[in-house]
Design an enzyme around this catalytic site. Structure first.
Site, PDB file in Angstrom:
ATOM      1  N   SER A  68      12.410 -11.477 -33.568  1.00 57.86           N
ATOM      2  CA  SER A  68      13.136 -11.375 -32.298  1.00 57.86           C
ATOM      3  C   SER A  68      14.183 -12.476 -32.181  1.00 57.86           C
ATOM      4  CB  SER A  68      12.169 -11.476 -31.120  1.00 57.86           C
ATOM      5  OG  SER A  68      11.211 -10.433 -31.181  1.00 57.86           O
ATOM      6  N   ASN A 112      10.969   0.868 -36.805  1.00 61.09           N
ATOM      7  CA  ASN A 112       9.584   0.429 -36.682  1.00 61.09           C
ATOM      8  C   ASN A 112       8.654   1.509 -36.161  1.00 61.09           C
ATOM      9  OD1 ASN A 112      11.473  -0.442 -34.516  1.00 61.09           O
ATOM     10  ND2 ASN A 112       9.592  -0.806 -33.391  1.00 61.09           N
ATOM     11  N   GLN A 147      11.082  -4.428 -40.729  1.00 62.21           N
ATOM     12  CA  GLN A 147      10.134  -3.454 -41.281  1.00 62.21           C
ATOM     13  C   GLN A 147      10.360  -3.205 -42.777  1.00 62.21           C
ATOM     14  OE1 GLN A 147       7.461  -1.938 -39.918  1.00 62.21           O
ATOM     15  NE2 GLN A 147       7.745  -2.853 -37.912  1.00 62.21           N
ATOM     16  N   SER A 176      10.632 -11.028 -40.567  1.00 65.12           N
ATOM     17  CA  SER A 176       9.514 -11.650 -39.862  1.00 65.12           C
ATOM     18  C   SER A 176       8.277 -11.638 -40.744  1.00 65.12           C
ATOM     19  CB  SER A 176       9.253 -10.862 -38.570  1.00 65.12           C
ATOM     20  OG  SER A 176       8.123 -11.374 -37.931  1.00 65.12           O
ATOM     21  N   HIS A 199       5.020 -11.886 -40.226  1.00 67.00           N
ATOM     22  CA  HIS A 199       3.749 -11.213 -39.915  1.00 67.00           C
ATOM     23  C   HIS A 199       3.780  -9.712 -40.194  1.00 67.00           C
ATOM     24  CE1 HIS A 199       4.355  -9.287 -35.820  1.00 67.00           C
ATOM     25  NE2 HIS A 199       5.406 -10.082 -35.835  1.00 67.00           N
ATOM     26  N   THR A 243      10.971 -28.763 -34.061  1.00 65.35           N
ATOM     27  CA  THR A 243      10.236 -29.151 -35.273  1.00 65.35           C
ATOM     28  C   THR A 243       9.805 -27.904 -36.029  1.00 65.35           C
ATOM     29  OG1 THR A 243       9.458 -31.118 -34.132  1.00 65.35           O
ATOM     30  CG2 THR A 243       8.261 -30.476 -36.130  1.00 65.35           C
ATOM     31  N   CYS A 278       2.069   4.389 -21.064  1.00 61.20           N
ATOM     32  CA  CYS A 278       1.309   3.232 -20.580  1.00 61.20           C
ATOM     33  C   CYS A 278       1.206   2.118 -21.609  1.00 61.20           C
ATOM     34  CB  CYS A 278      -0.087   3.662 -20.164  1.00 61.20           C
ATOM     35  SG  CYS A 278      -0.019   4.834 -18.812  1.00 61.20           S
TER      36      CYS A 278
HETATM   37  C1  LIG Z   1       8.231  -6.571 -35.210  1.00 64.14           C
HETATM   38  C2  LIG Z   1       9.677  -6.303 -35.161  1.00 64.14           C
HETATM   39  C3  LIG Z   1      10.573  -7.217 -34.573  1.00 64.14           C
HETATM   40  C4  LIG Z   1      10.098  -8.471 -33.876  1.00 64.14           C
HETATM   41  O1  LIG Z   1       9.623  -9.429 -34.770  1.00 64.14           O
HETATM   42  P1  LIG Z   1       8.724 -10.621 -34.189  1.00 64.14           P
HETATM   43  O2  LIG Z   1       8.543 -11.536 -35.352  1.00 64.14           O
HETATM   44  O3  LIG Z   1       7.457 -10.017 -33.726  1.00 64.14           O
HETATM   45  O4  LIG Z   1       9.518 -11.264 -33.098  1.00 64.14           O
HETATM   46  C5  LIG Z   1      11.909  -6.929 -34.600  1.00 64.14           C
HETATM   47  N1  LIG Z   1      12.365  -5.803 -35.169  1.00 64.14           N
HETATM   48  C6  LIG Z   1      11.558  -4.904 -35.745  1.00 64.14           C
HETATM   49  C7  LIG Z   1      12.131  -3.697 -36.391  1.00 64.14           C
HETATM   50  C8  LIG Z   1      10.184  -5.121 -35.751  1.00 64.14           C
HETATM   51  O5  LIG Z   1       9.379  -4.223 -36.314  1.00 64.14           O
END
Ligand SMILES: *Cc1c(COP(=O)(O)O)cnc(C)c1O
Length: 396
Positions: free
Chosen positions: A70, A150, A178, A198, A200, A236, A323
């Site tokens: 993000s 995503n 993704q 990202s 994770h 940091t 929801c």
């Molecule tokens: C998960 C995702 C994000 C956000 O990444 P974060 O590290 O959770 O902030 C942005 N773009 C896409 C396409 C994502 O799948």
């Protein structure tokens, strides 16, 4: 439990965890400190930068660490917007099915006086290079198109779009959150000026990511403070997470070809199995899609009821329905590919990975079929469809 929500986040791999541990307990110094102890952390940081750059096919100085996808999206778009404004170019081109990190940043810029064009997405969930070429204007300062969606997993023709942008002298950013670690990405070959990733989403830790910016592009800050990251991102550095991200990326890219093949095979079995449910349709192109992504719409059901009942059966899944996303509208992605509201509410996303087994796939097919059946039998809406008082959207 079957975890089939890898597009939301992934498990940190064991090697990643092991690589991170020393940077919390032993080498916990601040990388900005001058003493030897802090320099150990600094070395780890620069080593991670080198290794990530290698995986991305770029130089280490083109890598800036952020708090995740993000933030990288925000910073890339804000940077291009500021560069554009200096030259009197305040038009930005993007698509209707971007992640909210992109869409909401663009919305903020619209309020600040920028003009935003969001391209329509074809029914198959793909933007064509021709659409981009036609929509670029003399005052366009940025094209931002996601690498892979995503929700529906469709992969965009990024190399072709990059070539068009380079030729027309427009900065090109892609949200590749993704894609990286799941399909091959090469920033040079594909003429990508800026890219977000990202950790994770590929078995790294949460809260850490990268903004790649081609050398020569001066990133503007979105977080003001100290001079970390060569003054481009204050705060940091999260050294353990950055070390973990580098290991996760190397692991993911090293196994890419082999994982892609196994995961894609399971994905196709899952697609075929769910396709046998009457009045259902796959969302997004079947071929040009992420190896682990399955996304279906089922007529006559509510996504969140489906998720709750699947949870009872031990399946973690996701839906673009009302929801769960905290809004009354169904997924903007499903609406963008032309799904009518009543069908878009009945969507299911299963995102599998290399740990998913064939038995898991069989179990998911059976569970989803049973739950869809059960929900339809209880639904007055479905009864209307059966009795012909409403018409079906999908074929039986
Ligand atoms: C998960 C995702 C994000 C956000 O990444 P974060 O590290 O959770 O902030 C942005 N773009 C896409 C396409 C994502 O799948």
């Amino acid at each position: 439990m079957i975890y089939a929500d890898n597009a939301a986040t992934t498990k940190v791999s064991h090697r990643v965890l092991e690589a991170m541990l020393p940077y919390w307990e032993e080498y916990y110094g601040n990388p900005s400190s001058l003493y030897e102890f802090g320099q150990k952390a600094k070395e780890a940081l620069e080593d991670a930068r080198e290794r990530i750059a290698k995986c991305m096919g770029c130089e280490a100085r083109e890598i800036t660490f952020t708090s995740g996808g993000s933030e990288a999206d925000n910073q890339a778009i804000r940077t291009a917007a500021a560069i554009g404004a200096e030259a009197g170019r305040k038009h930005i081109l993007s698509t209707a099915f971007e992640h909210h990190a992109v869409l909401h940043t663009l919305e903020a810029l619209r309020k600040e006086g920028y003009e935003i064009t969001l391209l329509d997405v074809h029914e198959n969930g793909i933007i064509t290079p021709e659409q981009v070429a036609e929509a670029i204007r003399p005052d366009t300062c940025l094209v931002t198109v996601m690498y892979a969606n995503n929700e529906i997993g469709t992969i965009q023709p990024i190399g072709q779009i990059g070539a068009i942008c380079r030729e027309r002298g427009v900065l090109f950013h892609t949200d590749a959150v993704q894609a990286v670690g799941h399909i091959p990405v090469d920033v040079r070959e594909q003429n990508i000026d800026m890219l977000s990733l990202s950790a994770h989403k590929f078995h790294g830790p949460k809260g850490v990511g990268v903004l790649y910016a081609r050398k020569g592009i001066r990133l503007g800050s979105v977080i003001y403070g100290g001079a970390q990251e060569r003054g481009k991102r204050a705060g940091t550095e999260n050294v353990p997470a950055i070390v973990g991200m580098a290991v996760a990326l190397e692991e993911a890219c090293g196994r890419l070809a082999q994982d892609t093949e196994t995961v894609r095979k399971l994905r196709d079995q899952l697609i075929d199995g769910l396709g046998r449910i009457p009045y259902s349709e796959l969302n997004g192109d079947r071929e040009h899609r992420l190896p682990g992504n399955v996304n279906y719409c089922f007529e006559g059901i509510e996504g969140e009821s489906l998720l709750l009942l699947l949870d009872d059966k031990g399946i973690c899944a996701s839906s673009g329905s009302a929801c769960t996303s905290g809004s009354l509208d169904p997924s903007h992605v499903l609406l963008a590919i032309g799904r009518p509201h009543e069908v878009a509410h009945g969507s299911l996303r299963l995102t599998i990975n290399e740990e998913t087994t064939e038995a898991d796939v069989d179990y998911m097919i059976q569970a989803v079929s049973d739950v869809v059946d059960y929900l339809r039998n209880m639904s007055p809406f479905w009864r209307d469809l059966v009795e012909g008082k409403r018409s079906h959207v999908f074929a039986p």
